[in-house]
Enzyme design. Sequence first.
Site, PDB file in Angstrom:
ATOM      1  N   PRO A  88       0.835  -1.203   0.000  1.00 39.22           N
ATOM      2  CA  PRO A  88       0.000   0.000   0.000  1.00 39.22           C
ATOM      3  C   PRO A  88       0.870   1.255   0.000  1.00 39.22           C
ATOM      4  O   PRO A  88       1.946   1.252   0.588  1.00 39.22           O
ATOM      5  CB  PRO A  88      -0.811  -0.111   1.295  1.00 39.22           C
ATOM      6  CG  PRO A  88      -0.184  -1.166   2.110  1.00 39.22           C
ATOM      7  CD  PRO A  88       0.704  -1.985   1.238  1.00 39.22           C
ATOM      8  N   GLY A  92       3.328   4.447   5.532  1.00 37.80           N
ATOM      9  CA  GLY A  92       4.452   4.309   6.466  1.00 37.80           C
ATOM     10  C   GLY A  92       5.187   2.989   6.278  1.00 37.80           C
ATOM     11  O   GLY A  92       5.936   2.562   7.144  1.00 37.80           O
ATOM     12  N   SER A  96       7.540   4.957  -0.942  1.00 37.94           N
ATOM     13  CA  SER A  96       8.256   5.898  -1.810  1.00 37.94           C
ATOM     14  C   SER A  96       9.687   5.407  -2.055  1.00 37.94           C
ATOM     15  O   SER A  96      10.201   5.516  -3.175  1.00 37.94           O
ATOM     16  CB  SER A  96       8.239   7.320  -1.233  1.00 37.94           C
ATOM     17  OG  SER A  96       8.846   7.363   0.023  1.00 37.94           O
ATOM     18  N   ALA A  97      10.316   4.848  -1.030  1.00 34.68           N
ATOM     19  CA  ALA A  97      11.678   4.320  -1.229  1.00 34.68           C
ATOM     20  C   ALA A  97      11.644   3.081  -2.118  1.00 34.68           C
ATOM     21  O   ALA A  97      12.513   2.899  -2.984  1.00 34.68           O
ATOM     22  CB  ALA A  97      12.317   3.979   0.113  1.00 34.68           C
ATOM     23  N   ALA A  98      10.625   2.223  -1.919  1.00 36.52           N
ATOM     24  CA  ALA A  98      10.506   1.031  -2.773  1.00 36.52           C
ATOM     25  C   ALA A  98      10.355   1.462  -4.228  1.00 36.52           C
ATOM     26  O   ALA A  98      10.953   0.865  -5.135  1.00 36.52           O
ATOM     27  CB  ALA A  98       9.310   0.189  -2.328  1.00 36.52           C
ATOM     28  N   ASP A 139      14.856   3.962   4.778  1.00 32.84           N
ATOM     29  CA  ASP A 139      13.892   3.347   3.857  1.00 32.84           C
ATOM     30  C   ASP A 139      14.583   2.830   2.599  1.00 32.84           C
ATOM     31  O   ASP A 139      14.313   1.717   2.139  1.00 32.84           O
ATOM     32  CB  ASP A 139      12.816   4.367   3.451  1.00 32.84           C
ATOM     33  CG  ASP A 139      11.797   4.597   4.546  1.00 32.84           C
ATOM     34  OD1 ASP A 139      12.084   4.239   5.694  1.00 32.84           O
ATOM     35  OD2 ASP A 139      10.719   5.135   4.251  1.00 32.84           O
TER      36      ASP A 139
HETATM   37  O1  PMV Z   1       6.944   7.194   7.272  1.00 39.30           O
HETATM   38  P1  PMV Z   1       8.115   6.471   6.708  1.00 39.30           P
HETATM   39  O2  PMV Z   1       7.842   5.045   6.377  1.00 39.30           O
HETATM   40  O3  PMV Z   1       8.734   7.212   5.534  1.00 39.30           O
HETATM   41  O4  PMV Z   1       9.233   6.418   7.840  1.00 39.30           O
HETATM   42  C1  PMV Z   1       9.810   7.612   8.341  1.00 39.30           C
HETATM   43  C2  PMV Z   1      10.832   7.320   9.388  1.00 39.30           C
HETATM   44  C3  PMV Z   1      11.356   8.564  10.107  1.00 39.30           C
HETATM   45  O5  PMV Z   1      12.317   8.111  11.059  1.00 39.30           O
HETATM   46  C4  PMV Z   1      10.246   9.277  10.872  1.00 39.30           C
HETATM   47  C5  PMV Z   1      12.001   9.562   9.144  1.00 39.30           C
HETATM   48  C6  PMV Z   1      13.305   9.086   8.527  1.00 39.30           C
HETATM   49  O6  PMV Z   1      13.727   9.716   7.527  1.00 39.30           O
HETATM   50  O7  PMV Z   1      13.935   8.150   9.045  1.00 39.30           O
END
Ligand code: PMV
Length: 304
Positions: A88, A92, A96-98, A139
């Site tokens: 999804p 979180g 976006s990294a994937a 990520d």
């Molecule tokens: O919300 P996500 O899955 O992009 O995770 C962010 C994680 C943080 O520690 C809040 C930010 C980061 O860049 O590590």
Amino acid sequence: MTCGFGKIILLGEHAVVYGHPALAGGLSRRVDIAVSPGSGPTALEIPDWELAVTVEDDHPVATALGALVDGLGADRRGLLLRGHADLPDRAGLGSSAALSVAITRALADHLGLELDPDRLAALADVGERCFHNTPSGIDVAMASRGGWGLFRRQAGLTPIDAAPLQLLVGLSDEPRRTADMVARVAAARERDPAITGRWLDALGAGATAGANALATGDLAQLGRLMSAAHEALSALEVSTPTLDNMVAAAQRAGAMGAKLTGGGGGGAVIALAPERQDEVLATWKALGFRSLTCTVGERTARAR
Ligand code: PMV
């Protein structure tokens, strides 16, 4: 077809931005992308996310696509990147990294470039920066390598030799932006460095302890650390009443531990409940939340 994997931060989100360690695992859920000839500006289509952009559009994904195309020296016209995602987006779970990793791999393959893992992560990071201003890098590291790892901003990812875990992921469906949550913690740190610093220290220490618990298979301890981390993240005001409700419901249903994962402000919660999976899933369903059962920490690098 090339891919990037999602990730779950088990412990240490937000603290990792300030140099503390964070413990994360790769998801088997992923984004796959293939490149073919196209007409007009280079385009990206992921129907599962109802996403269709070209490098010329005014959209964060279009900006990331353009940055990755330029970074790899690919053509801004005449390419179609088309993909499929079973991860999804904006939950979180590192979508976006994937996506950035999958695009980078797809373009590198198309250009006949061999990328080692460090070069791949460095290139994909250019795309990730178009989504979050100052990503810690966790990520992208997980999206490209998978497995379990303890990530530190300066040192990168230290792999952890541990078996994959089944985690339950509850989706709040609350809209969120990681960058806003990172900015909220930064503002709290400026206002009240001592108290905010103590919570961040606690989150970082929890991640180190969690890595030991994971490596020794001490799931009860891991669960306790997860629930304690949720308290700390709530104190940092990155949780929401809905996320708190989902965490409490999982705990009542017998989870060993539960917490929000990623930036917070919405998105997902995770629960560790090896003996009570059905009860936790039924509780979330009764409250109207969608959920996934995910295998976390699988080694995914072999899948390219
Ligand atoms: O919300 P996500 O899955 O992009 O995770 C962010 C994680 C943080 O520690 C809040 C930010 C980061 O860049 O590590």
